[in-house]
Write an enzyme that holds these catalytic residues in place. Structure first.
Site, mmCIF file in Angstrom:
data_model
loop_
_atom_site.group_PDB
_atom_site.id
_atom_site.type_symbol
_atom_site.label_atom_id
_atom_site.label_comp_id
_atom_site.label_asym_id
_atom_site.label_seq_id
_atom_site.Cartn_x
_atom_site.Cartn_y
_atom_site.Cartn_z
ATOM 1 N N SER A 1 -7.549 20.233 56.536
ATOM 2 C CA SER A 1 -7.135 20.880 57.778
ATOM 3 C C SER A 1 -6.698 22.307 57.505
ATOM 4 C CB SER A 1 -5.972 20.110 58.414
ATOM 5 O OG SER A 1 -5.432 20.818 59.512
ATOM 6 N N TYR B 1 2.699 16.646 57.065
ATOM 7 C CA TYR B 1 1.240 16.564 57.198
ATOM 8 C C TYR B 1 0.570 17.744 56.505
ATOM 9 C CZ TYR B 1 -3.328 16.748 59.561
ATOM 10 O OH TYR B 1 -4.679 16.815 59.846
#
Length: 274
Positions: free
Chosen positions: A150, A163
């Protein structure tokens, strides 16, 4: 037929891809694209019923062989089952490590169990499955691994979120291992999308209603660019020009200024839509 990422060993006519987190979001989009490109598939996800229905859809639409492997990769048993499939039987030409989760609470309010599950799924399973498949690929001197990361991994933009730390690991890991595998004709790449329209955010309980339309990416476009970058031998792929610019900003903006800006604007650069 669209061009494949061409990781297939000489003499092989029916490539095989394994996709984790395959029943939703980017994982499902990968499965559809690869079936259309002529790959047979092994699909991994937790929901056996959903896996079976999706496999039937792909077989009927594209005429490919689709095997299902229900497994929870946040557990030891789940990882062992998929590792076994990667190392036994028909060789794998492409592994897509897509399974992952995000926590919606700050580290100050999560439990150790929640954080451990995040690490097992987002980090440990990626390492273990990549480690399982690479020996055969390097021996055959053909194959590829795509680890779905990501843009969030390029900076700590959300106070208390772990995350982004897991995705920073995935990107760095893929870039490093990709350099080691390259001399053997094997490609390892981190795919780092920004916000992508899938059900990932809804399932994670992330409210996206206030986010502008321009921030969103299309899952199929993300995969198109990712596969192009894989064919070019890139170690890290950041789809779409606006997120490429975001990564440049994240890498070169002083951290104190970056943290001040994100606190005041509550901007999230992106969680890939799985």
């Amino acid at each position: 037929m669209p061009a494949t990422p061409d990781p297939v060993a000489p003499g092989r006519t029916d490539p095989l891809a394994v996709v984790t987190g395959a029943t939703a979001g980017i994982g499902a989009a990968f499965a559809r694209r690869l079936a259309r490109d002529g790959y047979d598939l092994v699909l991994v996800a937790r929901d056996a019923t959903r896996l079976s229905g999706f496999a039937t859809e792909l077989t009927e639409r594209h005429g490919r062989s689709v095997e299902t492997l229900p497994a929870d990769l946040s557990t030891e048993d789940g990882c062992v089952a998929v590792e076994r499939r990667l190392t036994e039987g028909r060789p794998v030409d492409l592994l897509v490590n897509n399974a992952g989760i995000a926590l919606t609470r700050s580290f100050l309010r999560t439990t150790v169990e929640d954080e451990a599950r995040l690490l097992r799924l987002n980090v440990s399973s990626v390492m273990r499955l990549t480690h399982a498949v690479l020996p055969t690929m390097t021996e055959r001197r053909a194959g590829a691994v795509i680890n779905v990361s990501s843009v969030a991994g390029f900076g700590a933009l959300e106070a208390g979120s772990t995350y982004s730390a897991t995705k920073a690991w995935v990107t760095n890991f893929s870039e490093s291992v990709g350099q080691a595998a390259r001399p053997y004709g094997v490609r390892v790449m981190a795919l780092c999308p920004g916000f992508t329209r899938t059900e990932f955010h809804q399932r994670a309980g992330i409210n996206t209603s206030s986010m502008p339309g321009w921030i969103w990416l299309d899952a199929d476009a993300v995969i198109d660019e990712g596969l192009r970058d894989l064919r070019k031998g890139r170690l890290v792929s950041v789809p779409d020009w606006k997120y490429k610019l975001a990564v440049v900003a994240l890498r070169h903006t002083p951290q104190r200024l970056l943290h001040r800006l994100t606190r005041s604007t509550k901007v999230l650069v992106g969680r890939g839509g799985r």
